[in-house]
Scaffold this active site. Structure first.
Site, mmCIF file in Angstrom:
data_model
loop_
_atom_site.group_PDB
_atom_site.id
_atom_site.type_symbol
_atom_site.label_atom_id
_atom_site.label_comp_id
_atom_site.label_asym_id
_atom_site.label_seq_id
_atom_site.Cartn_x
_atom_site.Cartn_y
_atom_site.Cartn_z
ATOM 1 N N PHE A 173 0.852 -1.189 0.000
ATOM 2 C CA PHE A 173 0.000 0.000 0.000
ATOM 3 C C PHE A 173 0.885 1.236 0.000
ATOM 4 O O PHE A 173 1.730 1.411 0.886
ATOM 5 C CB PHE A 173 -0.930 0.038 1.220
ATOM 6 C CG PHE A 173 -1.900 1.193 1.147
ATOM 7 C CD1 PHE A 173 -3.078 1.085 0.422
ATOM 8 C CD2 PHE A 173 -1.623 2.409 1.754
ATOM 9 C CE1 PHE A 173 -3.962 2.158 0.310
ATOM 10 C CE2 PHE A 173 -2.496 3.486 1.656
ATOM 11 C CZ PHE A 173 -3.669 3.359 0.935
ATOM 12 N N ASP A 219 9.461 2.532 1.661
ATOM 13 C CA ASP A 219 8.298 3.270 2.159
ATOM 14 C C ASP A 219 8.132 2.963 3.646
ATOM 15 O O ASP A 219 7.602 1.912 4.027
ATOM 16 C CB ASP A 219 7.058 2.858 1.348
ATOM 17 C CG ASP A 219 5.790 3.593 1.807
ATOM 18 O OD1 ASP A 219 5.825 4.241 2.864
ATOM 19 O OD2 ASP A 219 4.769 3.496 1.093
ATOM 20 N N LYS A 239 2.782 10.187 8.349
ATOM 21 C CA LYS A 239 2.125 9.696 9.563
ATOM 22 C C LYS A 239 2.719 10.235 10.870
ATOM 23 O O LYS A 239 2.384 11.335 11.292
ATOM 24 C CB LYS A 239 2.101 8.166 9.557
ATOM 25 C CG LYS A 239 1.106 7.606 8.524
ATOM 26 C CD LYS A 239 0.829 6.160 8.779
ATOM 27 C CE LYS A 239 -0.124 5.538 7.773
ATOM 28 N NZ LYS A 239 -1.537 5.816 8.053
HETATM 29 N N1 PLP Z 1 2.520 4.336 2.484
HETATM 30 C C1 PLP Z 1 2.202 3.507 3.480
HETATM 31 C C2 PLP Z 1 3.130 2.392 3.839
HETATM 32 C C3 PLP Z 1 1.008 3.692 4.198
HETATM 33 O O1 PLP Z 1 0.703 2.848 5.184
HETATM 34 C C4 PLP Z 1 0.158 4.759 3.839
HETATM 35 C C5 PLP Z 1 -1.113 4.967 4.533
HETATM 36 O O2 PLP Z 1 -1.638 4.111 5.206
HETATM 37 C C6 PLP Z 1 0.540 5.599 2.779
HETATM 38 C C7 PLP Z 1 1.729 5.352 2.127
HETATM 39 C C8 PLP Z 1 -0.341 6.740 2.346
HETATM 40 O O3 PLP Z 1 -0.280 7.749 3.286
HETATM 41 P P1 PLP Z 1 -1.372 8.925 3.275
HETATM 42 O O4 PLP Z 1 -2.683 8.330 3.672
HETATM 43 O O5 PLP Z 1 -0.847 9.927 4.291
HETATM 44 O O6 PLP Z 1 -1.402 9.487 1.900
#
Ligand code: PLP
Length: 401
Positions: A127, A214, A243
């Site tokens: 994700f 990520d 986050k």
């Molecule tokens: N990358 C990862 C690993 C995530 O867990 C998330 C959100 O859950 C995101 C990217 C996307 O972040 P945002 O919701 O702040 O756009």
């Protein structure tokens, strides 16, 4: 009728106040928070130092734009460079934007090296966000369905399978980068092996690809080190963050080093709000408070307490497949969909959620104490047992009908 667009299935609870790892709803009911707004509220709620710093900054200046120098943005970038071991930081507002920047860095890196159609290896079950590029990188049909055509330039591999990426390397000359979550959060708290991460680092070095990790959900102290890659003893080229970075104030960052440094030049990328004085005050204060309060050690210790307590309370319970996690990133994998447990937990005064249909997920604020960790398990474990027992009874009576 609410005028809020109906994009979330929300629980019928509104939190109006918090303190440490505790939240209160409109009726005054108190909840122990083991979710931290999905890995966001690093310092818990109403942290005095953060509250004061934000109030003071708000009274001075909230926003000036990136047309000017922003001293607190420079201080935040210094802190992030220190904790990541990387060189430069692009500030944005969310995780998807941090990943968008990473994808743009990879493409620009490819074009600079003469690759006309640069491709990025991404993983199954991953994700990375909900923008068009990041949902295309995401390994979930549920996230993508209805939004085709997808952005091209992604090649998918099974997670935690180095051989699969090696095979892609042999046949695809367009690959310029690998994008992977060291722990898949939304995908169900799936932890990659440290050998896999080290193997990816070697593979990227051999082919001069960028290793892009990520750590939007798993990073920033949650696993007991600042970043999961530090458990593996490697340094990536690009790290998207968001986050927990601002402990509740929206802020994202795409951090670059090694061969990814200085790829983006003036005019290549931007964000109006990115790195404004308010959000960067949150970054500086969050990182400083984490150091002062030794929250990485706390995350490792309390995470272990929670996992051990869960293992003891759920030992031998049929339907519990696995309890896994690192630090304060914990999943309890059940053998069936269990979304209703999130609501049952609220009734019991506990905030958790369920991801990947059948994984109970805990992402507590890093200030949670050992006693609070035990209390969270004391509230959660009976709910899991009751849920599985109820399901088993329903199954049995259906079978005998
Ligand atoms: N990358 C990862 C690993 C995530 O867990 C998330 C959100 O859950 C995101 C990217 C996307 O972040 P945002 O919701 O702040 O756009």
């Amino acid at each position: 009728m609410s005028h809020v667009m109906n994009t979330y299935a929300r629980q019928p609870v509104a939190f109006v106040r918090g303190e440490g790892a505790w939240l209160w709803d409109e009726s005054g009911k108190k909840y122990l928070d083991a979710l931290a707004g999905i890995a966001v509220s690093t310092l818990g709620y109403a942290h005095p130092k953060l509250t004061r710093a934000l109030a003071e900054q708000a009274a001075r200046v909230l926003h000036t734009s990136n047309l000017f120098r922003i001293p607190v943005q420079e201080a935040a970038a210094d802190r992030i460079a220190e904790i990541t071991g990387l060189d430069e930081v692009f500030f944005c507002n969310s995780g998807c934007e941090a990943n968008e920047a990473a994808i743009k860095i990879a493409r620009k890196y490819g074009h600079d090296r003469g690759v006309q159609e640069p491709a990025i290896v991404v993983m199954e079950n991953s994700f990375h966000g909900r923008t068009l590029a990041t949902l295309s990188a995401t390994g979930s049909r549920k996230v993508q369905a209805g939004f085709e055509p997808l952005v091209s330039g992604f090649v998918r591999a099974p997670y935690n399978d180095l051989g699969a990426v090696q095979r892609i390397a042999e046949i695809n000359r367009n690959v310029v980068a690998v994008l992977v979550e060291p722990i898949q959060g939304e995908g169900g708290i799936n932890i990659s092996s440290m050998e896999y991460l080290r193997g990816l680092r070697e593979l990227c070095d051999r082919h001069e690809w960028l290793l892009m990790l990520d750590e939007v959900q798993c990073g920033l102290g949650r696993t007991g080190k600042w970043f999961v890659y530090q458990h593996a003893g490697i340094l990536p080229d690009v790290v998207p963050l968001a986050k927990g970075l601002g402990s509740g104030v929206p802020v994202g960052a795409c951090v670059a080093g090694g061969r990814a440094a200085r790829v983006l030049k003036p005019g290549n990328h931007g964000s109006t709000f990115g790195g404004n004085p308010l959000s960067c005050t949150a970054v500086v204060t969050t990182i400083d408070a984490m150091r002062e309060e030794r929250l990485l050690e706390n995350a490792a210790r309390v995470g272990q307490v929670i996992r051990e307590a869960l293992a003891a309370a759920l030992a031998g319970v049929a339907g519990v497949v696995e309890i896994r996690g690192m630090g304060l990133m914990i999943g309890v994998q059940l053998d069936r969909p269990c979304g209703e447990l999130a609501r049952a937990a609220l009734d019991a005064g506990l905030v958790i959620n369920v991801t990947a249909d059948s994984v109970v997920r805990m992402l507590p604020p890093l200030v949670m104490s050992e006693a609070e960790g035990r209390e969270a398990v004391a509230r959660l474990a009976p709910l899991i047992r009751a849920f599985l027992a109820r399901e088993a009874t329903a199954h049995q009576s259906a079978a005998t009908r």
